[in-house]
Design a protein around this motif. Structure first.
Motif, mmCIF file in Angstrom:
data_model
loop_
_atom_site.group_PDB
_atom_site.id
_atom_site.type_symbol
_atom_site.label_atom_id
_atom_site.label_comp_id
_atom_site.label_asym_id
_atom_site.label_seq_id
_atom_site.Cartn_x
_atom_site.Cartn_y
_atom_site.Cartn_z
ATOM 1 N N PHE A 8 0.835 -1.195 0.000
ATOM 2 C CA PHE A 8 0.000 0.000 0.000
ATOM 3 C C PHE A 8 0.872 1.247 0.000
ATOM 4 C CE2 PHE A 8 0.619 -0.780 4.568
ATOM 5 C CZ PHE A 8 0.844 0.490 5.084
ATOM 6 N N GLN A 9 0.255 2.348 -0.394
ATOM 7 C CA GLN A 9 0.953 3.631 -0.394
ATOM 8 C C GLN A 9 0.404 4.489 0.727
ATOM 9 O OE1 GLN A 9 0.428 6.818 -3.549
ATOM 10 N NE2 GLN A 9 2.496 6.108 -4.040
ATOM 11 N N GLY A 10 1.291 4.921 1.606
ATOM 12 C CA GLY A 10 0.908 5.811 2.692
ATOM 13 C C GLY A 10 1.184 7.255 2.318
ATOM 14 N N THR A 11 0.267 8.146 2.686
ATOM 15 C CA THR A 11 0.380 9.567 2.369
ATOM 16 C C THR A 11 0.290 10.395 3.633
ATOM 17 O OG1 THR A 11 -0.709 9.168 0.238
ATOM 18 C CG2 THR A 11 -0.564 11.452 0.965
ATOM 19 N N THR A 12 1.127 11.410 3.742
ATOM 20 C CA THR A 12 1.122 12.282 4.910
ATOM 21 C C THR A 12 0.259 13.516 4.649
ATOM 22 O OG1 THR A 12 2.983 13.680 4.255
ATOM 23 C CG2 THR A 12 3.518 11.579 5.312
ATOM 24 N N ALA A 13 0.111 14.353 5.670
ATOM 25 C CA ALA A 13 -0.656 15.596 5.529
ATOM 26 C C ALA A 13 0.005 16.541 4.535
ATOM 27 C CB ALA A 13 -0.806 16.278 6.885
ATOM 28 N N LEU A 14 1.318 16.387 4.311
ATOM 29 C CA LEU A 14 2.045 17.217 3.354
ATOM 30 C C LEU A 14 2.107 16.570 1.975
ATOM 31 C CD1 LEU A 14 5.019 18.439 5.607
ATOM 32 C CD2 LEU A 14 2.861 19.608 5.081
#
Length: 217
Positions: A103-109
């Motif tokens: 999976f690909q994790g994404t941050t608030a930025l």
């Protein structure tokens, strides 16, 4: 399996289960999986019939910049992948498959990092429905990992493995179809599988998901 922690935990799980479909929780000796322990977790079925973290390794908590114990596992995933993950976890708890998910994790930025996760059945009080053993490891570790928390994650690939080499092609097909529908690629007709090569292995692609049928490692 791309990461050492994933393979270490899978090999250990496979060795202690013997002829059973899954080992018992009390069979696990943490000293035997030191290499993988920081990325290892155990999920338990909570009162809402969802899985939450009973235990979570230090590296895993660092990736999310928070303690995960007691937090919902399902809540980590994008809402479009909730049903897909429920389907995968039923394949693990009910059919005693092993699920390998990227999976690909994404941050608030909006920075992104890819992870590999494995989910395996675990017996507790004679049942495989209330516990799961797993590991979650970043495929690469950018400098910001542990500083910018992962806020959203989307499935990019999955593989179902039956360690005893049971021929369950129909089950693989059913799960793949359900996952593709659950992820927002549904319709009246199941999505067509497109041939693909993923990590050097022949696969079938359903929209953004890749399914690789697997047997014993």
């Amino acid at each position: 399996m791309q990461k050492t922690s994933t393979k270490t935990l899978y090999d250990y799980w496979n060795s202690i289960r013997g002829s059973r479909s899954a080992p018992d929780r009390k069979d696990i000796d943490p000293t035997r999986i030191r290499e993988a322990l920081a990325n290892t977790f155990i999920l338990e079925l909570d009162e809402s019939e969802k899985f939450s973290f009973r235990l979570a390794g230090s590296h895993l908590c660092t990736s999310y910049c928070r303690e995960l114990k007691g937090r919902s596992f399902s809540a980590l995933w994008h809402e479009r992948d909730h049903d897909a993950m429920e389907t995968l976890m039923r394949a693990v708890t009910e059919d005693h498959a092993v699920a390998l998910v990227t999976f690909q994790g994404t941050t608030a930025l909006h920075t992104k990092v890819s992870f590999e996760t494995i989910l395996m059945p675990l017996r507790h009080n004679g049942s495989t429905h209330t516990r799961l053993l797993g590991a979650m490891t970043a495929l690469d570790e950018p400098y910001w990992l542990g500083v910018q928390p992962i806020m959203e994650q989307r499935i990019t690939g999955l593989r179902l493995i039956w360690p005893d080499d049971v021929a369950l092609e129909d089950s693989v097909r059913d799960v793949a179809s359900h996952v593709a529908h659950s992820s927002g690629f549904g319709g009246a007709v199941a999505p067509a599988a497109m041939p693909a090569i993923v990590y050097g292995r022949t696969a079938r692609r359903y929209a953004h998901l890749a399914v690789i049928d697997g047997g014993r490692q």
